[in-house]
Motif scaffolding. Structure first.
Motif, PDB file in Angstrom:
ATOM      1  N   THR A  15      27.593  15.003 -37.340  1.00 14.04           N
ATOM      2  CA  THR A  15      27.743  14.047 -36.238  1.00 14.04           C
ATOM      3  C   THR A  15      27.000  12.784 -36.620  1.00 14.04           C
ATOM      4  O   THR A  15      26.025  12.802 -37.347  1.00 14.04           O
ATOM      5  N   HIS A  16      27.505  11.699 -36.106  1.00 10.48           N
ATOM      6  CA  HIS A  16      27.061  10.388 -36.544  1.00 10.48           C
ATOM      7  C   HIS A  16      26.886   9.508 -35.323  1.00 10.48           C
ATOM      8  O   HIS A  16      27.834   9.289 -34.573  1.00 10.48           O
ATOM      9  N   SER A  17      25.682   9.029 -35.122  1.00 13.47           N
ATOM     10  CA  SER A  17      25.447   8.071 -34.039  1.00 13.47           C
ATOM     11  C   SER A  17      25.446   6.679 -34.631  1.00 13.47           C
ATOM     12  O   SER A  17      24.712   6.410 -35.579  1.00 13.47           O
ATOM     13  N   VAL A  36      36.143  12.003 -35.010  1.00 16.68           N
ATOM     14  CA  VAL A  36      36.465  12.377 -33.633  1.00 16.68           C
ATOM     15  C   VAL A  36      35.456  11.687 -32.730  1.00 16.68           C
ATOM     16  O   VAL A  36      34.248  11.712 -32.999  1.00 16.68           O
ATOM     17  N   VAL A  37      35.934  11.085 -31.664  1.00 14.11           N
ATOM     18  CA  VAL A  37      35.037  10.378 -30.755  1.00 14.11           C
ATOM     19  C   VAL A  37      34.340  11.399 -29.861  1.00 14.11           C
ATOM     20  O   VAL A  37      35.001  12.151 -29.140  1.00 14.11           O
ATOM     21  N   LEU A  38      33.018  11.422 -29.927  1.00 11.68           N
ATOM     22  CA  LEU A  38      32.259  12.299 -29.033  1.00 11.68           C
ATOM     23  C   LEU A  38      31.824  11.537 -27.781  1.00 11.68           C
ATOM     24  O   LEU A  38      31.936  12.020 -26.661  1.00 11.68           O
ATOM     25  N   SER A  39      31.319  10.340 -28.000  1.00 12.07           N
ATOM     26  CA  SER A  39      30.967   9.491 -26.858  1.00 12.07           C
ATOM     27  C   SER A  39      31.125   8.044 -27.278  1.00 12.07           C
ATOM     28  O   SER A  39      31.121   7.728 -28.468  1.00 12.07           O
ATOM     29  N   ILE A  58      42.442   1.457 -28.638  1.00 15.48           N
ATOM     30  CA  ILE A  58      41.066   1.863 -28.371  1.00 15.48           C
ATOM     31  C   ILE A  58      41.076   3.366 -28.205  1.00 15.48           C
ATOM     32  O   ILE A  58      41.884   3.910 -27.453  1.00 15.48           O
ATOM     33  N   VAL A  59      40.205   4.051 -28.920  1.00 18.30           N
ATOM     34  CA  VAL A  59      40.136   5.506 -28.789  1.00 18.30           C
ATOM     35  C   VAL A  59      38.832   5.881 -28.092  1.00 18.30           C
ATOM     36  O   VAL A  59      37.799   5.248 -28.291  1.00 18.30           O
ATOM     37  N   ARG A  60      38.923   6.927 -27.290  1.00 19.74           N
ATOM     38  CA  ARG A  60      37.823   7.290 -26.402  1.00 19.74           C
ATOM     39  C   ARG A  60      37.413   8.743 -26.638  1.00 19.74           C
ATOM     40  O   ARG A  60      38.043   9.433 -27.427  1.00 19.74           O
ATOM     41  N   PRO A  61      36.379   9.190 -25.971  1.00 16.74           N
ATOM     42  CA  PRO A  61      35.882  10.546 -26.215  1.00 16.74           C
ATOM     43  C   PRO A  61      36.996  11.592 -26.148  1.00 16.74           C
ATOM     44  O   PRO A  61      37.818  11.581 -25.230  1.00 16.74           O
TER      45      PRO A  61
END
Lengths: 199, 199
Positions: A15-17, A36-39, A58-61
């Motif tokens: 996971t990458h912030s 994959v969008v987590l947040s 625009i892609v969202r969680p």
DNA sequence: GTCATTCATTGATTCGTCTCAATTGTCGGA
DNA sequence: TCCGACAATTGAGACGAATCAATGAATGAC
């Protein structure tokens, strides 16, 4: 997915912030991860040879970020930029493709994801080819009001700059269109729009 | 696919030969079959509320006809019209979706198909948003020459009417653009275009 | 609080494309 | 062979949206 398959796949992920302003990948690059969008969100821009740039999606969680490029192993057609602090799951490309072939549940989810993204793109093409700028603005506002479940008061989710780009017009035209629409249907105050006459 | 699965699925199919002018399905209808192009082609049109109509995509032998609508079980966003005598395989929707869930090979093929269709749509959006009409015409001709493997002499595959619509402009503009381009790069004779200056 | 920077608005103008209209070209049918 | 139907071209004009330029408002740094 079966638990062991899922855990096997998750071992190939991280996971990458990321901070606002980060570029996840460039147009033209070959995919190495399935993001994959987590947040938060990611904004996908298309760029022309001359360097002009336009917001396409625009892609969202919960969304995959351009799965089409990952499964095709073909260069990205868009750049992904992150405009707000966001977290992503990065799945190693080969492992992801292997899991797709092995796990019917995953394959099914991918099919659904691709299908819905395809339909969004078709909708956008119809918008661009069949509607004028004011019509696109109007349908965008109505769409916002539906997504925000607010029949009257809607809030623009991004800078007008970006929205204009997504709608295929300049910020100036967007601004002018909004003020023209104030005469018959909406009132605008900054990023808040009140729908007076929905029709 | 395993032979028995394939035969099971094929029992739920029929082939359909259709004459030019046939409409396979209307925009807004719910899919009942997955159509597959066996020979000929199908043209997919988007229609606006006002009744304007625009060509969005052309599918050719081997392609699925809007699989996204079938797997989503959602209304078609386009009308499919057949402009030349063609043959289609019609697979019963439920059976097709069931087979997708059961057969990894089929699911994989579907993923590939959806991914490539998605990329085509993205390419089209970039075309519309980032390029002017003359640029779209030029890149269309170059694309034709690549697909026809003819570095110099290319033949327009459809009426100019349709091509213009696919490129998001009127036939008049298309015609004007072609004649303007005769001054610096091509020569046009009916539906035959000779590329003089590729750059 | 001030300043610099970014974002948004507004005006004047140019440019591109569409619309409307007339004409020419092309093909198949009677 | 002539005719009608349709496709394609060409011209004139109107319209929409982009561009260029200037101003105003909001935001954050110091």
């Amino acid at each position: 997915m079966p638990l062991d398959a899922r855990e096997g796949l998750l071992r190939k992920t991280l996971t990458h912030s990321v901070a606002a302003g980060t570029v996840l990948f460039e147009q033209g690059e070959l995919p190495t991860f399935q993001h994959v969008v987590l947040s938060g969100s990611a904004h996908l821009f298309g760029r022309s040879h001359e360097g002009r740039e336009v917001l396409i999606e625009i892609v969202r969680p919960g969304d995959l970020v351009i799965p089409a490029a990952v499964v095709s192993q073909a260069p990205y057609l868009m750049q992904a930029r992150v405009l707000e602090p966001s977290r992503f799951l990065l799945i190693e490309g080969d492992a992801f493709r292997a899991a797709l072939a092995e796990e019917p549940a995953l394959a099914q989810a991918m099919i659904d994801s691709l299908a819905s993204q395809f339909r969004r793109m078709v909708g956008q093409i119809k918008n661009l080819k069949l509607r004028s700028a004011p019509q696109r603005v109007a349908s965008y506002i109505v769409g916002l009001s539906r997504r925000q479940q607010a029949p009257v008061r809607v809030v623009l989710p991004y800078e007008k700059n970006l929205i204009a780009s997504e709608l295929g017009m300049t910020r100036e035209s967007f601004s002018r269109t909004l003020s023209a629409m104030q005469r018959d249907g909406i009132s605008v105050q900054g990023d808040v729009i009140v729908i007076v006459n929905r029709r």
